[in-house]
Design a protein around this motif. Structure first.
Motif, PDB file in Angstrom:
ATOM      1  N   GLY A 103       0.896  -1.326  -0.240  1.00  0.00           N
ATOM      2  CA  GLY A 103      -0.031  -0.273  -0.147  1.00  0.00           C
ATOM      3  C   GLY A 103       0.845   1.327  -0.403  1.00  0.00           C
ATOM      4  O   GLY A 103       0.564   2.281  -0.686  1.00  0.00           O
ATOM      5  N   ALA A 104       2.311   1.128   0.974  1.00  0.00           N
ATOM      6  CA  ALA A 104       2.620   2.479   1.196  1.00  0.00           C
ATOM      7  C   ALA A 104       3.700   2.785  -0.378  1.00  0.00           C
ATOM      8  O   ALA A 104       3.369   4.232  -1.002  1.00  0.00           O
ATOM      9  CB  ALA A 104       3.602   1.852   2.062  1.00  0.00           C
ATOM     10  N   VAL A 105       3.718   1.489  -0.958  1.00  0.00           N
ATOM     11  CA  VAL A 105       4.447   2.193  -2.218  1.00  0.00           C
ATOM     12  C   VAL A 105       4.027   2.430  -3.372  1.00  0.00           C
ATOM     13  O   VAL A 105       4.093   3.407  -4.085  1.00  0.00           O
ATOM     14  CB  VAL A 105       5.115   0.304  -3.130  1.00  0.00           C
ATOM     15  N   ARG A 106       2.421   2.050  -3.727  1.00  0.00           N
ATOM     16  CA  ARG A 106       1.801   2.744  -4.504  1.00  0.00           C
ATOM     17  C   ARG A 106       0.958   3.653  -4.236  1.00  0.00           C
ATOM     18  O   ARG A 106       1.093   4.512  -5.158  1.00  0.00           O
ATOM     19  CB  ARG A 106      -0.100   1.246  -3.663  1.00  0.00           C
ATOM     20  N   SER A 107       1.227   4.095  -2.352  1.00  0.00           N
ATOM     21  CA  SER A 107       0.398   5.508  -2.645  1.00  0.00           C
ATOM     22  C   SER A 107       1.868   6.255  -3.462  1.00  0.00           C
ATOM     23  O   SER A 107       1.911   7.038  -3.636  1.00  0.00           O
ATOM     24  CB  SER A 107       0.286   5.658  -1.968  1.00  0.00           C
ATOM     25  N   GLY A 108       3.073   5.800  -3.336  1.00  0.00           N
ATOM     26  CA  GLY A 108       4.095   6.703  -3.475  1.00  0.00           C
ATOM     27  C   GLY A 108       4.249   6.872  -4.801  1.00  0.00           C
ATOM     28  O   GLY A 108       5.165   8.062  -5.650  1.00  0.00           O
ATOM     29  N   TYR A 109       3.639   5.423  -6.194  1.00  0.00           N
ATOM     30  CA  TYR A 109       4.099   5.374  -7.160  1.00  0.00           C
ATOM     31  C   TYR A 109       2.697   6.620  -7.991  1.00  0.00           C
ATOM     32  O   TYR A 109       2.814   7.458  -8.757  1.00  0.00           O
ATOM     33  CB  TYR A 109       3.343   4.396  -7.563  1.00  0.00           C
TER      34      TYR A 109
END
Ligand code: FAD
Length: 420
Positions: free
Chosen positions: A392-398
């Motif tokens: 979820g955190a990586v998706r938010s960054g992308y």
């Protein structure tokens, strides 16, 4: 970090400000104090795992060149008090029947439990795109609607979902339970495989890993104090850029002058135990019917990392009380604990581990764009469609990186769609 890696990889000049001396936030490691004659041991704040369906997280690891530090496991071990083990693994049949063989052999569940679970999984496949109330009802509401037996709820649904979503079944929106089972267990035969970092988490984001991004500069020990469209202050200095991404935990936003969503937290407790001998040869296991939910074997069976998600019951207990519960639980599953001496123990209570993925929370999660046109939001609590996880955190960054590219008049695709 994922926004920095995506934008840095696309040639943008990026500066990353981190208040702590090291990167990784909630998914990191640090040395624990040792006695004068011992070397300090680097431990993860808590064991972090991923599944193969975490496609954006794996993509981020690829960008950093560290994908090979993740070891994948194909077997899940469910252990009952007394030590009986049921192994959950895929067989030869294609998805969604790939677990049929091992599921039918699971000794920890009875016939009625299994028939009920099979019916519920079939209903989950049908209902996931049809039902419109999955964010309003809890997963427990749904399981009760599907007339699951108490043992199926305790030993199957709860055991998988409480750790995956970090919330109890009666506090968890059904949509998250659906997502875990659909993406992780039904959509593809290999998507359930569990990835465990083979190195301490902090080593994943090393200086060496970041050196491949010539345009990314990292400032550690540099807390951001305020963010406005005109600039932000970090380390007492006013700085400005074309675009800003704020990737703080939600509870820190208000202090920086940004609106915080009205979420509550759900805690996780990590318990690290070092014994004088090998306790088990299993690489990991999920422990049924007691307080401790997961065991990870970190060093030839002598160092065990134990995890309790949604650990509200442990909040008011002392370190020693928690260690006593943990060792008492382990004795039931691993008889060697009875003769072993506990050499060292460390307890990490993360009271603010994640936001609570409760019903009616999804609509409150903000997207990457904010009311300030050059300030974007990231963090596991933003509207990623995932519960609070590294994926979820990586998706938010992308997503924030894509929004920055768009605001800069360019188009970029960093987000990878879910497997199914
Ligand atoms: C105990 C525990 C176990 C977990 N287990 C798992 C697991 O097994 N699998 C999984 O996928 N997820 C797991 N998670 C969840 C996962 O760790 C988080 O979802 C993810 O790390 C969140 O990343 P983030 O970037 O959104 O936030 P964070 O990791 O919290 O990052 C925010 C960063 O902002 C920094 N910061 C704060 N204030 C400032 C400031 N003013 N200026 C500059 N920097 C600042 C912080 O130091 C931090 O580095 C677990 C979490 C915990 C706590």
């Amino acid at each position: 970090m994922s926004a920095a890696a995506a934008l840095g990889g696309a040639g943008y000049e990026v500066e990353l400000f981190e208040s702590r001396p090291f990167l990784g936030g909630r998914a990191t490691s640090y040395p624990v104090p040792a006695s004068p004659d011992e070397e300090a041991e680097t431990i993860d704040n808590c064991q972090h795992i991923l599944l193969r369906c975490c496609v954006n997280l794996l993509n981020f690891y690829e960008r950093l060149g560290i994908r090979d530090r993740i070891e994948f496991h194909r077997e899940f071990y469910f252990i009952e008090p007394g030590g009986r083990i049921s192994i959950f693994r895929r067989g030869r049949l294609p998805a969604p029947l790939h677990f049929a063989g091992s599921f039918l052999r699971m000794a920890c569940l009875g016939r009625a439990d299994k028939i009920g679970i099979a019916r519920a999984l079939a209903a989950l496949r049908r209902e996931r795109t049809r039902r419109t109330d999955l964010d309003r009802i809890s997963m427990l509401d749904w399981l009760l609607q599907k007339r699951q037996t108490p043992r199926a709820i305790d030993r199957f649904w709860r055991q998988v979902l409480v750790s995956a979503v970090n919330e109890d079944l009666d506090h968890m929106a059904a949509r998250h339970g659906f997502q875990v089972f659909w993406l992780g267990f039904l959509s593809r035969a290999d998507s359930y495989e569990m990835g465990v970092p083979a190195v301490p988490l902090g080593e994943l984001y090393s200086v060496e890993a970041w050196s491949r991004f010539g345009t990314v500069r990292i400032h550690t020990r540099c807390p951001v104090e305020r963010i406005t469209p005109e600039g932000f202050t970090a380390g007492g200095q006013l700085r400005s850029a074309d675009h800003y991404i704020c990737a703080l935990p939600f509870e820190r936003l208000e202090a920086l002058g940004l609106a915080a969503p009205p979420f509550t937290h759900s805690p996780i407790t990590g318990i690290h135990l070092w014994f004088d001998r090998e306790i088990t040869t299993l690489p990991h296991a999920t422990l049924l019917d007691r307080t401790i939910q997961w065991m990870f074997n970190k060093n030839g069976g002598r160092y065990l990392q134990l995890v309790v998600s949604a650990s509200r019951d442990l909040t008011n207990l002392s370190r020693n009380e928690i260690i006593e519960i943990a060792v008492g639980d382990l004795r039931l599953y691993f008889p060697r604990v009875r003769e072993a001496r506990l050499v060292k123990a460390h307890v990490v209570k993360e009271q603010r581990a994640t936001f609570s993925a409760a019903p009616e929370t999804e609509d409150l999660r903000p997207p990457a764009v904010s009311p300030m046109k050059n300030v974007f939001l990231a963090g596991d609590w933003t509207r990623t469609g995932w519960p609070a996880t590294m994926e979820g955190a990586v998706r938010s960054g992308y997503a924030a990186a894509e929004a920055v590219a768009q605001a800069a008049g360019k188009s970029a695709r960093f987000l990878i769609p879910d497997l199914a």
